[in-house]
Scaffold this motif. Structure first.
Motif, PDB file in Angstrom:
ATOM      1  N   ASP A 224      32.194  -2.120  21.848  1.00 44.02           N
ATOM      2  CA  ASP A 224      30.933  -1.787  22.521  1.00 44.02           C
ATOM      3  C   ASP A 224      30.729  -2.691  23.735  1.00 44.02           C
ATOM      4  O   ASP A 224      31.029  -3.890  23.697  1.00 44.02           O
ATOM      5  CB  ASP A 224      29.753  -1.967  21.550  1.00 44.02           C
ATOM      6  CG  ASP A 224      29.821  -0.996  20.388  1.00 44.02           C
ATOM      7  OD1 ASP A 224      30.672  -0.091  20.426  1.00 44.02           O
ATOM      8  OD2 ASP A 224      29.031  -1.157  19.430  1.00 44.02           O
ATOM      9  N   ASN A 225      30.200  -2.108  24.783  1.00 43.26           N
ATOM     10  CA  ASN A 225      29.800  -2.882  25.963  1.00 43.26           C
ATOM     11  C   ASN A 225      30.959  -3.625  26.630  1.00 43.26           C
ATOM     12  O   ASN A 225      30.803  -4.755  27.087  1.00 43.26           O
ATOM     13  CB  ASN A 225      28.690  -3.877  25.610  1.00 43.26           C
ATOM     14  CG  ASN A 225      27.470  -3.193  25.029  1.00 43.26           C
ATOM     15  OD1 ASN A 225      27.099  -2.104  25.468  1.00 43.26           O
ATOM     16  ND2 ASN A 225      26.860  -3.816  24.031  1.00 43.26           N
ATOM     17  N   TYR A 227      33.635  -3.342  29.788  1.00 43.55           N
ATOM     18  CA  TYR A 227      33.787  -2.613  31.046  1.00 43.55           C
ATOM     19  C   TYR A 227      34.854  -3.287  31.893  1.00 43.55           C
ATOM     20  O   TYR A 227      35.207  -4.449  31.672  1.00 43.55           O
ATOM     21  CB  TYR A 227      32.458  -2.570  31.809  1.00 43.55           C
ATOM     22  CG  TYR A 227      31.327  -1.964  31.005  1.00 43.55           C
ATOM     23  CD1 TYR A 227      31.068  -0.598  31.054  1.00 43.55           C
ATOM     24  CD2 TYR A 227      30.527  -2.765  30.186  1.00 43.55           C
ATOM     25  CE1 TYR A 227      30.031  -0.041  30.305  1.00 43.55           C
ATOM     26  CE2 TYR A 227      29.497  -2.218  29.427  1.00 43.55           C
ATOM     27  CZ  TYR A 227      29.257  -0.855  29.488  1.00 43.55           C
ATOM     28  OH  TYR A 227      28.241  -0.300  28.743  1.00 43.55           O
ATOM     29  N   VAL A 253      26.493 -11.602  31.036  1.00 47.53           N
ATOM     30  CA  VAL A 253      27.785 -10.919  31.050  1.00 47.53           C
ATOM     31  C   VAL A 253      28.888 -11.974  31.050  1.00 47.53           C
ATOM     32  O   VAL A 253      28.791 -12.973  31.774  1.00 47.53           O
ATOM     33  CB  VAL A 253      27.920 -10.015  32.293  1.00 47.53           C
ATOM     34  CG1 VAL A 253      29.341  -9.469  32.399  1.00 47.53           C
ATOM     35  CG2 VAL A 253      26.923  -8.872  32.233  1.00 47.53           C
ATOM     36  N   LYS A 291      32.234  -8.135  29.286  1.00 48.38           N
ATOM     37  CA  LYS A 291      31.490  -7.676  28.114  1.00 48.38           C
ATOM     38  C   LYS A 291      30.015  -8.001  28.324  1.00 48.38           C
ATOM     39  O   LYS A 291      29.667  -9.136  28.674  1.00 48.38           O
ATOM     40  CB  LYS A 291      32.002  -8.345  26.845  1.00 48.38           C
ATOM     41  CG  LYS A 291      31.362  -7.815  25.550  1.00 48.38           C
ATOM     42  CD  LYS A 291      32.019  -8.449  24.333  1.00 48.38           C
ATOM     43  CE  LYS A 291      31.356  -7.990  23.034  1.00 48.38           C
ATOM     44  NZ  LYS A 291      31.550  -6.564  22.776  1.00 48.38           N
ATOM     45  N   GLY A 292      29.170  -7.002  28.136  1.00 46.16           N
ATOM     46  CA  GLY A 292      27.735  -7.180  28.298  1.00 46.16           C
ATOM     47  C   GLY A 292      27.028  -5.854  28.113  1.00 46.16           C
ATOM     48  O   GLY A 292      27.657  -4.792  28.052  1.00 46.16           O
ATOM     49  N   LYS A 293      25.705  -5.892  28.035  1.00 50.16           N
ATOM     50  CA  LYS A 293      24.938  -4.667  27.883  1.00 50.16           C
ATOM     51  C   LYS A 293      25.025  -3.833  29.159  1.00 50.16           C
ATOM     52  O   LYS A 293      25.165  -4.368  30.263  1.00 50.16           O
ATOM     53  CB  LYS A 293      23.489  -4.995  27.553  1.00 50.16           C
ATOM     54  CG  LYS A 293      23.319  -5.624  26.172  1.00 50.16           C
ATOM     55  CD  LYS A 293      21.862  -5.859  25.843  1.00 50.16           C
ATOM     56  CE  LYS A 293      21.712  -6.441  24.426  1.00 50.16           C
ATOM     57  NZ  LYS A 293      20.291  -6.690  24.088  1.00 50.16           N
ATOM     58  N   ALA A 294      24.888  -2.510  28.999  1.00 49.93           N
ATOM     59  CA  ALA A 294      25.103  -1.589  30.104  1.00 49.93           C
ATOM     60  C   ALA A 294      24.211  -1.896  31.296  1.00 49.93           C
ATOM     61  O   ALA A 294      24.675  -1.917  32.443  1.00 49.93           O
ATOM     62  CB  ALA A 294      24.883  -0.151  29.621  1.00 49.93           C
ATOM     63  N   ASP A 296      22.833  -4.738  32.132  1.00 50.89           N
ATOM     64  CA  ASP A 296      23.225  -5.998  32.765  1.00 50.89           C
ATOM     65  C   ASP A 296      24.498  -5.825  33.592  1.00 50.89           C
ATOM     66  O   ASP A 296      24.637  -6.391  34.686  1.00 50.89           O
ATOM     67  CB  ASP A 296      23.442  -7.082  31.706  1.00 50.89           C
ATOM     68  CG  ASP A 296      22.161  -7.431  30.958  1.00 50.89           C
ATOM     69  OD1 ASP A 296      21.089  -7.415  31.598  1.00 50.89           O
ATOM     70  OD2 ASP A 296      22.238  -7.722  29.756  1.00 50.89           O
ATOM     71  N   VAL A 297      25.434  -5.049  33.055  1.00 51.46           N
ATOM     72  CA  VAL A 297      26.686  -4.797  33.762  1.00 51.46           C
ATOM     73  C   VAL A 297      26.426  -3.993  35.035  1.00 51.46           C
ATOM     74  O   VAL A 297      27.014  -4.262  36.092  1.00 51.46           O
ATOM     75  CB  VAL A 297      27.684  -4.071  32.838  1.00 51.46           C
ATOM     76  CG1 VAL A 297      28.916  -3.619  33.618  1.00 51.46           C
ATOM     77  CG2 VAL A 297      28.105  -4.979  31.684  1.00 51.46           C
ATOM     78  N   LYS A 369      23.916  -7.408  16.689  1.00 55.66           N
ATOM     79  CA  LYS A 369      23.755  -6.795  18.006  1.00 55.66           C
ATOM     80  C   LYS A 369      22.999  -7.682  18.984  1.00 55.66           C
ATOM     81  O   LYS A 369      23.048  -7.459  20.195  1.00 55.66           O
ATOM     82  CB  LYS A 369      23.008  -5.453  17.865  1.00 55.66           C
ATOM     83  CG  LYS A 369      23.706  -4.439  16.969  1.00 55.66           C
ATOM     84  CD  LYS A 369      24.996  -3.932  17.586  1.00 55.66           C
ATOM     85  CE  LYS A 369      25.594  -2.805  16.753  1.00 55.66           C
ATOM     86  NZ  LYS A 369      26.842  -2.270  17.350  1.00 55.66           N
ATOM     87  N   THR A 371      21.713 -10.708  21.427  1.00 59.55           N
ATOM     88  CA  THR A 371      22.442 -11.543  22.383  1.00 59.55           C
ATOM     89  C   THR A 371      22.580 -12.967  21.882  1.00 59.55           C
ATOM     90  O   THR A 371      23.632 -13.589  22.008  1.00 59.55           O
ATOM     91  CB  THR A 371      21.728 -11.537  23.740  1.00 59.55           C
ATOM     92  OG1 THR A 371      21.618 -10.179  24.193  1.00 59.55           O
ATOM     93  CG2 THR A 371      22.508 -12.355  24.764  1.00 59.55           C
TER      94      THR A 371
END
Length: 612
Positions: A224-225, A227, A253, A291-294, A296-297, A369, A371
């Protein structure tokens, strides 16, 4: 003479008893020869300056280089994939694979690399490990006869000839007998040996790196997360360091991996930075995995003018992104007394002090889940970092449980890196040096071992640890026994006895006698020690009979590698015994026909290839 025979008999009994390590037994034997006055100090310690011993020590480092850079793991995976679900095909491939590998890598290293994938393949092919593991052990012993450096007895036999002023064996000369024996081994296991192998049921499926990683990726939601971006020409990140931007605090991130589109070996700019640190410099066209939440990315992409590269988070692709021989994953479990309990850590972030990254967490079998995580006893984390950092973390904190051995797991990574090709090139260099006799074998092996250490294929701090000092010291300490047998006339007396009773019949009968005596010793004594003991006897027998010593030395090398009747004859036999639940009688039942085939083949082919 009586004292030496007494010491020799006592040494053999200690080897068979197995109460003491073989190197200790050999040292006791060496010291006893000095104390009774048979050998002087120089003769007693002569083994430790012997080129054979030095060459064997260097070969352990070369074999380690191939294991650490992924070649043995890759070969093991390929063997299994080629076989598919066909049990006969799988049997032939793993036996052939272990034979070919052991021609260049130590027998122990070969079996260690193939054992986990073979056990896994046995389950996948709907059979049991006991149907496959003894063939890879016997195959590794046979494969050692393909090259000069395949097994220590070959080197001992060749160097014994050189010390007598006779030309030694060339690098591939052993293959003239080793290849026919390998073919016989494959045919034997395919059509007869497989039926003799026991069917020992096992309830425990193996744990291997692939299955573990796939499980971790799923259970900890690691995919998950994740990119992937490309640093474009207008990005402000170009020619700056990761620490300059503080991505983790500003954007939550973390950068997991960096691939150079424009590597430059001359400036020490590598193709991959598998584990970027705050000091890693970013360059134009670099591809970074983050790797990070959508949300934030997305913000990071807009802020730094990055181009998106699609990443399909499949298990295999994530494995490709996350691990290699230098960087890996491991599972860390927090115990109640751990100093980490109560601390709050950022999940997915790089922990500078420990040199690791927390990729995922789990509590009560549920993926975390949030942070930021406040650690509780029983929490489990997937950590990513250099294998050394993971190993150091395990040593630094008492109340952490790290899943598996990081160093052993690293050797199961089948992904090749630039260092993999350095290791392969170094092996080829050693072969060229030995084949064309450009320098002495010990010097060639030392040179190549040095290249592997200086290039980082084998860390210098690990190089000495990877040498099997038990084997090296044992060989060095047993060489004086061979010298004592010659000095006291025992070797000549034994040779004369063999010649009188067997040689008078025919040189081939003497060849058979040397083979049987050597193989009898090798069933309970290390094959190197057996070769050291038998080499002077075989040389003396040839001299007494007035024939070429080469066929007899070949017989010593071959028969020293035929420990097929017991689980204690070689380390490889012992390694597969527990994994397949073999019994002592299993080795006798399966090994006796193969030993008979080796004996007959040797008597037929050796006089033809190496005339008397």
């Amino acid at each position: 003479m009586f004292e030496v025979l007494l010491i020799l008999g006592f040494t053999i009994l200690l080897f068979i008893w197995g109460k003491f390590p073989p190197d200790v037994v050999a040292l006791i034997s060496m010291l006893a020869l000095f104390l009774v006055g048979t050998l002087d100090l120089t003769e007693t310690l002569s083994g430790f300056s012997n080129p054979t011993v030095i060459m064997i020590a260097a070969l352990f480092i070369i074999g380690e280089g191939l294991s650490r850079t992924g070649w043995t793991a890759l070969a093991g995976q390929k063997f299994v994939s080629w076989a598919g679900s066909s049990i006969p095909k799988l049997l032939v491939i793993v036996t052939l694979g272990s034979s070919l590998l052991s021609g260049f890598v130590s027998n122990t290293g070969t079996v260690a690399a193939l054992l986990p994938v073979t056990v896994s393949a046995a389950w996948n092919a709907a059979t049991v490990p006991s149907k496959l593991l003894m063939p890879i052990a016997f195959g590794s012993n046979t494969g050692g006869l393909l090259t000069l450096t395949g097994t220590p007895p070959n080197i001992i036999a060749s160097n014994a000839l050189l010390e007598q002023g006779v030309e030694g064996f060339s690098f591939f000369e052993f293959g003239l007998i080793g290849l026919p024996l390998l073919i016989i081994t494959l045919l034997y296991f395919r059509y007869l040996g497989y039926r003799l192998l026991p069917t020992n049921k096992s309830k425990h499926r193996p744990v291997n790196l692939d299955s573990e990683m796939h499980k971790w990726i799923k259970d900890y939601s690691i995919g998950d997360n994740v990119y992937r971006f490309r640093i474009r020409s207008m990005s402000p990140l170009i020619n700056t360091k990761i620490r300059d931007w503080d991505f983790e605090k500003k954007h939550k991130v973390s950068i997991m991996r960096l691939r150079r589109r424009h590597p430059n070996p001359l400036k020490k700019i590598p193709l991959f930075v598998e584990f970027p640190t705050p000091d890693t410099e970013m360059r134009y066209h670099d591809i970074i995995t983050v790797k990070g939440k959508a949300e934030d990315v997305d913000q990071m992409m807009l802020t730094y003018k990055l181009g998106v590269i699609p990443l399909k988070p499949t298990n295999d692709e994530l494995k490709e992104e996350l691990i290699n021989q230098e960087v890996g994953l491991s599972q860390m479990i927090i115990t109640p007394n751990s100093a980490f309990v109560g601390n709050t850590v950022p999940l997915g972030m790089y922990l500078d002090q420990a040199g690791i990254q927390l990729l995922g967490g789990s509590r009560n079998n549920t993926a975390l889940k949030d942070t930021f995580i406040t650690i509780k006893p029983g929490d489990a984390f997937i950590i990513r970092g250099s294998w050394k950092a993971i190993e150091d973390l395990q040593k630094a904190y008492e109340h952490l449980v790290i899943s598996g051995s990081p160093e052993a797991m690293a050797k199961n990574v089948d992904k090749l890196t630039p260092r993999s090709y350095i290791a392969l090139g170094t092996l080829l260099l050693m072969i060229v040096l030995l084949v064309f006799k450009l320098m002495p074998g010990a010097v060639a092996a030392l040179l190549c071992a040095g290249i592997l250490m200086l290039s980082g294929c084998v860390p210098i701090t690990k190089a000495y640890k990877r040498i099997s000092w038990t084997s090296v010291v044992m060989i060095a300490a047993m060489i004086p026994m061979g010298l004592a047998l010659q000095k006291t006339g025992i070797a000549k007396w034994t040779a004369n006895s063999l010649v009188d009773y067997l040689g008078s019949l025919h040189p081939i009968v003497l060849l058979g006698g040397i083979f049987l005596l050597t193989t009898a010793l090798s069933q309970t004594i290390n094959n190197s020690a057996t070769a050291v003991l038998m080499a002077p006897i075989a040389l003396a027998a040839a001299a007494t009979l007035g024939v070429s010593p080469k066929p007899y030395m070949i017989a010593v090398a071959v028969s020293a590698s035929t420990a097929f009747l017991t689980p204690v004859g070689t380390t490889t036999n012992a390694m597969v015994m527990a994994a397949a639940d073999y019994r002592f009688i299993d080795y006798v039942r399966v090994g006796a026909p193969l030993l008979l085939l080796f004996f007959i083949t040797t008597l037929i082919l050796v006089p033809i290839i190496w005339p008397f």
